[in-house]
Enzyme design. Sequence first.
Site, mmCIF file in Angstrom:
data_model
loop_
_atom_site.group_PDB
_atom_site.id
_atom_site.type_symbol
_atom_site.label_atom_id
_atom_site.label_comp_id
_atom_site.label_asym_id
_atom_site.label_seq_id
_atom_site.Cartn_x
_atom_site.Cartn_y
_atom_site.Cartn_z
ATOM 1 N N GLY A 1 8.112 -7.376 1.541
ATOM 2 C CA GLY A 1 7.677 -7.971 0.300
ATOM 3 C C GLY A 1 8.680 -7.692 -0.806
ATOM 4 C CG PHE A 2 11.411 -4.076 -2.588
ATOM 5 C CD1 PHE A 2 10.977 -3.705 -3.840
ATOM 6 C CD2 PHE A 2 12.754 -3.955 -2.279
ATOM 7 C CE1 PHE A 2 11.864 -3.200 -4.758
ATOM 8 C CE2 PHE A 2 13.643 -3.454 -3.200
ATOM 9 C CZ PHE A 2 13.197 -3.073 -4.446
ATOM 10 C CB VAL B 1 15.866 -3.311 4.550
ATOM 11 C CG1 VAL B 1 16.319 -1.866 4.651
ATOM 12 C CG2 VAL B 1 14.525 -3.404 3.853
ATOM 13 C CG ASP C 1 0.376 -1.699 0.895
ATOM 14 O OD1 ASP C 1 -0.620 -2.024 1.594
ATOM 15 O OD2 ASP C 1 1.402 -2.395 0.802
#
Length: 936
Positions: free
Chosen positions: A609-610, A613, A724
């Site tokens: 979601g961020f 990577v 979360d």
Amino acid sequence: MKKYNMREMVFWFVFLASSFLNNAGVTGQSANTGFVNIDCGLPANSSYKDANSTLTYISDAQFIDTGTNHNISVEYITPTLSPHYLNVRSFDTGVQNCYTIKSLEAGLKYLVRATFLYGNYDGLNKEVIFDLHIGVNYWKTVNISDPGKTTIAEVMFVAPVDYIQVCLVNTGSGTPFISSLDLRPIKSSLYPAANSSQSLALVRRLNAGPTDSTIVRYPDDPHDRMWEPWSNVPYWTEITTTSQIQNFPNDLFEAPSAVLQTAVTPVNSSEIQFFWEVDPLDKDPRYMANLHISELMQLTENQTREFNITLNDVMWYNKSFSPDYLYSDAIYGLRPFNGFQRYNVSLTATANSTLPPILNAVELFIVLPVSAIPTDSGDVSAINAIKSSYQIDKNWNGDPCAPKTYAWEGLNCSYVVSDSPRITVLNLASSGLSGEITNAFANLKALQTLDLSYNNLSGSIPDVLSQLPSLSVLDLTGNNLNGSIPAGLLKKSQDGSLTLRVGNNVNLCSDGNSCNQSKKKSNNSTIAIAIIVPIVVVVILAAVGILIIYKYKKRPGSSMNTTVNPNNTGFSTGTSTVDSSIKLENRQFTYNELKQITHNFQREIGRGGFGIVYSGLVDGTQVAVKVQRNTSTKEAKEFMVEAQHLTKIHHKNLVSLIGYCKDENCFALVLEYMSEGSLEDHLRGRASGTWPLTWRDRIRIAFESAQGLEYLHKGCNPPLIHRDVKPNNILLNARLEAKIADFGMSKAFNSNNDTHISTNHVVGTHGYVDPEYHMTYQLTEKSDVYSFGVVLLQIVTGQPAVIQGTGPESGVTTLIQWVRQRLARGNIENVVDARMQGDYDINSIWKAADVALKCTAQSGTQRPTMSEVVVQLKECIELEAAAAGRNSNGNYYSGNSSNGTSENYCMDPRNFSQNSTREMEQHPGTIPMVSGPVAR
Ligand SMILES: *[C@@H]1O[C@H](CO)[C@@H](O)[C@H](O)[C@H]1NC(C)=O
Ligand SMILES: *[C@@H]1O[C@H](CO)[C@@H](O)[C@H](O)[C@H]1NC(C)=O
Ligand SMILES: *[C@@H]1O[C@H](CO)[C@@H](O)[C@H](O)[C@H]1NC(C)=O
Ligand SMILES: *[C@@H]1O[C@H](CO)[C@@H](O)[C@H](O)[C@H]1NC(C)=O
Ligand SMILES: *[C@@H]1O[C@H](CO)[C@@H](O)[C@H](O)[C@H]1NC(C)=O
Ligand SMILES: *[C@@H]1O[C@H](CO)[C@@H](O)[C@H](O)[C@H]1NC(C)=O
């Protein structure tokens, strides 16, 4: 009549994937980078190219500094003998002597091979037995009874640190020696049974039906395994092809074509039989075996080759087996097997088969537990620096602290379960040390006692010793030290935290000021005493004052091993649990530095979601770089929240932040690299080349994750709620140790006057969100407990958090409902993940399920705290461990076993035949257990 008592269940399945046939590629020969080829006993600085393997062998002098070189006796030299056998290094002093090979990469897989040919090098013509250790763990007992026979020892392991030591241990039965030592990097996906918790020690690697009597190795095997010739004339005949045998994509063994091109089939029989017997030197070894089988004949339509494979008369594989033409099939064990003295294997043609069975190669291993962890790497480099700067004349070889029985003389270590040992006491009294006191002592960060008394040490006392946080005794009595006692040490000794002994150093001044002027103070001793005594009194009074002030400034009472961070901004740091693997400072990086670190964002390793990577390198350490480029203000804010939290939190079960980037156009976090991905990947079978997690791994991962959360709740001040918790946010490192990731949504809240915080929207992931929080928007630690309960249910069941039912159960249910409904019918085996193959202790799994259900109680007040969860999960681990011990003593496990459609097959112990003696129709081949082929 013989009654078999299968003590361990055996599971076998076949790596066969006909669907891969069409798109399979040819295996290229991989470059031999990273090979280390050491000829032990070769004079320093010499090297040569081995004609058969084309590899260059070098002298062992740079890998070891003990032992002596010898040539083997001429009568054992033959024209075809590999040159590395011509000389040996032997060790007649010290209990253990170790080779150190550097430049490994921690977490990666390696093969180490040692060879031995006695060849009467010492003229004693004696039998010799000694032990080999790989790192700090037992590897093998080498038994040399025939001076002309070569012995090969090989082990496949995952490197715990960036170097490996191979130690020869004298067990009182002769002088250890060695002929050669090889190191080969192995792709992590190969030999999945070798992992951070177990290694594979080779028993035999046999090439069935060889065309000649040579060993197949590099360059025919790109991984340079040694495949020894194996035949059983006249009972077996050989069959060969000149066509290349291909590996399947993602082949787990990559057996080389040169080995698979030859095979055996039985003569006048429909059965291939072979056996091995347990070497009396091994106590109930746990075996794993691979059978490599490829079809070498192009079969016509009316030809079938189909056979059953049995181990001690029990099917290894649940179906009859037909190998693929020119593809490398392998039959291998999913779990080790043990409990027998003799293991009979047979490949028997089925009634439908027109052709006899075929066998191309066999590998047999003993599974070695990785039970010890090497000493803290900072301590190791410090003690090695000390060793070399004083040329210490002690048998300081191998790892300083481990294994405990071979810890270095003069050291005491602390041993904490599942953590690296630390050096706590160093006693070098009367050890003939001379020169200055090296600063390396100050790098033994866990040192409590340092005794350097009665040596020849000169120069001044370094002040850095006062920076050792736990040093409580420093004895420098009886040296030639001069100058004054450094202020830091003086202060510690004055406040009582350090016992400092400096007597018998004629040139040392005990008080700081008058030192430079007065060299000869023995002239008028009465005056000296008259001056010193009042000073001492004043100093003691001052010390008492300091002590009182310190007492008041000390940490508030805490049961969690935490201390208040000096630059306290509301978080505290668990200093005693800082992960030793990452010692980098938190750093702020620029965008350009990030580009360098990630090689221009070359290798993407994940997406969340961020953002994306990437993999990168900081100071030679692999890192994960989480990048978000087009950031909204809200995201930027969340991002900074995460960065701030992470920099202040260090715990072995939380992912560490190494640094971050906060440019105008770049938000990125540089995080500890977690090579094994997320728990989600493992539970859902997405992690490549890995086995389904065992219950032992699962319950440990649950325990470690729970500790991470407990730390967020109890170790941080104010407490942090993760918000979360889910398997995606539990990451695993190379040792499969769990760490909680993604504090992006964590939000500090003040627990002093509030027991909860309210937010105007619910955060979290569907299936994991606390229903109470959902209704009331009141967030407490118990919301994390709820989510953790769901994770724990997933660990037990392997199911997703939300289940789409099928058939009469169609519709969506939560995992919690699904489990509760099934458990209401009283049978836990209905819910347990079938991929564990029934390999778990039923009490352990019941307890874990019970904890999970308590965590997911509707009302937060009914849920346990994370601390209570940690205690309960620890008991689950103990139950499982105790049961593992009991099973191996002969108890059956009676659990849910085979599942018709699965490729994995579990033997059901209840189906074992009771009278399984059977006449052998022909002589089975044997797998020799002790020595290698005669050197020719
Ligand atoms: C090996 O080489 C190193 C460096 O070139 C040298 O210092 C050393 O003396 C040599 N050793 C022998 C035994 O030749
Ligand atoms: C071993 O033999 C070689 C020549 O074959 C010789 O140069 C060397 O000195 C011998 N080494 C020892 C330790 O005897
Ligand atoms: C090396 O190769 C030669 C020629 O192929 C062979 O005769 C010899 O047996 C091989 N030596 C070993 C140790 O395999
Ligand atoms: C198999 O079929 C071939 C023709 O395709 C025939 O020549 C041969 O005799 C058959 N063999 C058997 C055993 O039936
Ligand atoms: C081979 O295995 C199959 C399936 O289990 C069985 O039906 C058959 O009888 C076995 N054949 C032999 C020769 O053992
Ligand atoms: C043998 O072949 C027949 C006909 O192809 C088939 O129906 C039967 O299942 C086969 N039996 C086995 C044990 O494979």
